[in-house]
Design a protein around this motif. Structure first.
Motif, PDB file in Angstrom:
ATOM      1  N   GLU A 166      32.485  37.230  36.363  1.00 17.95           N
ATOM      2  CA  GLU A 166      33.422  37.976  35.523  1.00 17.95           C
ATOM      3  C   GLU A 166      34.840  37.872  36.071  1.00 17.95           C
ATOM      4  O   GLU A 166      35.812  37.737  35.316  1.00 17.95           O
ATOM      5  N   ARG A 167      34.959  37.938  37.399  1.00 22.43           N
ATOM      6  CA  ARG A 167      36.285  37.810  38.009  1.00 22.43           C
ATOM      7  C   ARG A 167      36.859  36.418  37.743  1.00 22.43           C
ATOM      8  O   ARG A 167      38.051  36.263  37.442  1.00 22.43           O
ATOM      9  N   CYS A 168      36.010  35.393  37.836  1.00 19.06           N
ATOM     10  CA  CYS A 168      36.460  34.028  37.561  1.00 19.06           C
ATOM     11  C   CYS A 168      36.931  33.886  36.121  1.00 19.06           C
ATOM     12  O   CYS A 168      37.993  33.307  35.851  1.00 19.06           O
ATOM     13  N   ARG A 169      36.152  34.417  35.186  1.00 19.36           N
ATOM     14  CA  ARG A 169      36.512  34.277  33.780  1.00 19.36           C
ATOM     15  C   ARG A 169      37.804  35.032  33.478  1.00 19.36           C
ATOM     16  O   ARG A 169      38.614  34.596  32.654  1.00 19.36           O
ATOM     17  N   SER A 170      37.999  36.155  34.153  1.00 18.37           N
ATOM     18  CA  SER A 170      39.252  36.888  33.981  1.00 18.37           C
ATOM     19  C   SER A 170      40.430  36.075  34.509  1.00 18.37           C
ATOM     20  O   SER A 170      41.504  36.040  33.892  1.00 18.37           O
ATOM     21  N   ARG A 196      33.806  32.693  44.260  1.00 17.04           N
ATOM     22  CA  ARG A 196      35.011  33.283  44.859  1.00 17.04           C
ATOM     23  C   ARG A 196      36.058  32.210  45.148  1.00 17.04           C
ATOM     24  O   ARG A 196      37.258  32.454  45.023  1.00 17.04           O
ATOM     25  N   ALA A 197      35.599  31.030  45.527  1.00 15.86           N
ATOM     26  CA  ALA A 197      36.547  29.948  45.798  1.00 15.86           C
ATOM     27  C   ALA A 197      37.284  29.543  44.526  1.00 15.86           C
ATOM     28  O   ALA A 197      38.493  29.285  44.540  1.00 15.86           O
ATOM     29  N   ILE A 198      36.562  29.492  43.410  1.00 20.98           N
ATOM     30  CA  ILE A 198      37.208  29.169  42.133  1.00 20.98           C
ATOM     31  C   ILE A 198      38.217  30.249  41.764  1.00 20.98           C
ATOM     32  O   ILE A 198      39.366  29.962  41.392  1.00 20.98           O
TER      33      ILE A 198
END
Length: 643
Positions: free
Chosen positions: A570-574, A615-617
């Motif tokens: 979800e953090r990545c998509r945000s 997290r890296a992304i």
């Protein structure tokens, strides 16, 4: 196999050369023993022989036959029009421009109509150049029929596609290139790194990427329904692992602390793991069967015709207008230079717009064509003089250079133009028409066509290279979001492993598209700061693509902390949604900050941490968020280090 994985270039060049020889031989026999054929008939046969191989690209034999019939009919119709309109040369000139517009405009409807348009345009070129009369039409029709039959025999019987064998050869070529990278890294680790060794390793790694691109085009497509092909899924897993392991080897070998004993030990472990993955890839390749290639591929989405409101911003319409105006300008300049040889200028103006995305692409392609023509003319003058009066050796060299031209078609447009220009010089010598003045005139016409294409691309509906690169960035981020969504669906029990593989492959294609679209930005004419910004932007996407591979590979099996991974996704998509695309390469001024790793760069695939990859992304994307780069990046790095 190492230099041409899958024999893709070899097969293309062999098909063009063999088809041309068969057509030429058949037409000469008909000319001598049956019916006399006009120069227009010979030209139509040879032009269509080349187009029949290069332009017709459907995947099924029945589709290729239908396209061949349609394209041949369009070509003959165009030649018939030119023949009946010869008393009205200005009308023929106008027809030439109408054909150029139509040939580009109908590309919107896919490969079939792209081929039909190319046949029609080349027919109009032959009609305007050789000026057939109505009495020549039966011979022209016979030549077109002979060409279609020869092209079909070569394509379907003598040199057909063999998907299983082609994929295995491509995999063997990729494996060889991976082995070369490993050998170079091992040698440098023993005797010490130098700038020359680092350049060789990076060049060898680019060769691996090129080989894997070929493998990707030969892999079975994602099925519309049902499970993945039985042998394709294990092979996709092994390719994921091999790519990740190779990137880990390079990262460990080229990092600043690579000279320590601990670093050398990690590198040794990674090299052994890479060797093991190469063995596993060979086993997966051997396990492939014909059944893996019999699944129905996903059908491409149908093209949507442009509406009246969007017609002027529609890509095919814009490009068709540009091509037509460039051809008109080249026609005027070419006629001013020569009333008999202006066709070379128009042909150049048309071809410089082929497979281009922006005005920078058009400029590079035009300059490559002009440069290849200039060097080819110099070499052609020497060869044509040396081969004067020697029919056999001259014909053999024509065959060789035609083969080499199309062997390098997918590598260097300038190299292809060079060999075709040398071939044309030898042909002029065989026909008794060779003269240095004629070749110089061809160069001048080529320069006029190149200048016309570049001028129109910069002044009429210009497509800035940065805008094209921005669209490629948007497409990459869209497919990255699709990958994250596919992994979420997998966690919810609704998705499939094959879906993750398919979207990952699509993401790789988007990454390659970014490299192509941004290529003109990194050329010599921008400032040094601009070039550095482009290099950093391309590096940032390489980092994202690398971690996306790791995330996909780690998500296809059981995930220990599904809820934690879901939060990171979800953090990545945000972060993806918050990236500002316009002017991306102008803003990429700082190198991507590294993510604190847990030391698992050389571990087995089932030990990869998907949360770390996600997290890296997010960490890399956070460096692009407007106004939040430093704070977001620091927070993500802190959370990663404490995980």
């Amino acid at each position: 196999m190492a230099s041409d994985p899958g024999f893709v270039r070899l097969r293309l060049a062999s098909r063009v050369t063999l088809t041309g020889l068969l057509v030429l031989g058949a037409l000469m026999l008909l000319h001598v023993f049956s019916v006399g054929l006009s120069p227009a008939a010979f030209s139509a046969g040879l032009l269509f022989a080349i187009q029949g191989v290069v332009a017709i690209r459907e995947t099924s034999a029945s589709d290729r036959v239908q396209t061949r019939l349609l394209a041949g009919a369009a070509g003959f119709a165009m030649l018939a029009l030119c023949a009946h309109l010869q008393p009205h040369p200005r009308v023929v000139d106008g027809l030439f421009l109408v054909t150029a517009f139509t040939a580009v405009f109908i590309r919107r409807w896919g490969q079939r109509w792209t081929a039909v348009g190319m046949f029609a345009f080349m027919a109009s070129f032959g009609g305007a150049y050789f000026r057939p009369s109505p009495t020549d039409l039966p011979g022209i029709l016979l030549a077109i029929l002979v060409t279609g039959a020869a092209a079909h025999v070569v394509r379907e019987i003598l040199l057909p596609d063999r998907p299983l064998g082609d994929l295995r050869r491509a995999l063997a070529g990729a494996d060889h290139r991976v082995g070369r990278v490993a050998a170079l890294v091992g040698e440098a680790a023993r005797v010490g790194w130098t700038a020359r060794r680092e350049r060789r390793v990076r060049a060898a790694h680019r060769g691996v990427r090129d080989a894997l691109d070929v493998v990707e085009t030969l892999l079975p497509d994602e099925p519309q329904r049902g499970p993945a092909p039985p042998g394709a899924a294990p092979l996709a897993i092994e390719l994921f692992d091999l790519n990740l392991a190779l990137e880990s080897v390079l990262a460990e070998a080229l990092e600043p602390a690579g000279d320590s004993d601990e670093a050398r030990q990690h590198l040794s472990i990674s090299l052994r793991r890479l060797a093991g993955l190469r063995r596993r890839l060979r086993k997966a390749s051997a396990a492939l069967t014909e059944a893996d290639f019999t699944s129905a591929p996903a059908s491409p989405a149908a093209s949507t015709p442009a509406t009246a409101a969007s017609i002027w911003t529609d890509e095919p319409t814009r490009l068709a207008i540009q091509v037509t105006l460039a051809c008109a300008l080249a026609m005027a300049g070419g006629m001013w230079l020569s009333v008999d040889r202006w066709f070379w200028a128009v042909l150049t103006a048309f071809l410089v717009f082929t497979n281009v995305q922006s005005r920078g692409d058009t400029a590079l392609r035009g300059l490559n064509r002009a440069g290849g023509t200039a060097v080819g003319i110099a070499a052609g003058m020497v060869l044509a003089t040396l081969m004067h009066g020697q029919f056999g050796p001259s014909l053999a060299l024509c065959v060789l250079f035609t083969f080499l031209a199309f062997f390098f078609l997918q590598v260097s447009y300038g190299t292809m133009t060079f060999f075709l220009t040398v071939t044309l010089s030898l042909v002029y010598g065989l026909l008794g028409n060779f003269s240095p003045e004629l070749l110089i005139l061809r160069l001048e016409e080529t320069v006029i066509g190149t200048a016309s294409g570049i001028l129109v691309s910069f002044l009429i509906f210009p497509q800035r290279t940065s805008d094209t690169a921005g669209r490629a960035v948007t497409a990459f981020l869209t497919d990255l979001d699709r990958l994250l969504q596919a992994i979420e669906e997998r966690l919810d029990g609704h998705g499939s492993e094959w879906r993750i593989y398919a979207v990952s492959r699509a993401l790789d294609r988007r990454h390659a598209a970014i490299l192509v679209a941004s290529r003109p930005l990194g050329r010599t004419w921008p400032s040094g700061a601009r070039q550095r910004s482009v290099r950093i932007g391309r590096l940032r996407f390489a980092v994202i693509a690398h971690w996306a591979h790791r995330l996909a590979a780690a998500s296809i099996g059981p995930v220990a902390d599904a809820e934690g991974l879901r939060r990171e996704l979800e953090r990545c998509r945000s972060a993806v949604a918050g990236v500002s695309v316009p002017g991306f390469f102008e803003r990429s001024t700082s190198l991507p900050r590294p993510v604190p790793d847990r030391g698992d760069g050389a571990v087995a695939r089932d030990e990869l941490d998907p949360i770390l990859a996600a997290r890296a992304i997010a960490h890399t994307l956070a460096q692009l968020l407007p106004g939040e780069r430093d704070d977001a990046g620091a927070k993500l790095a802190e959370s990663t280090g404490s995980a």
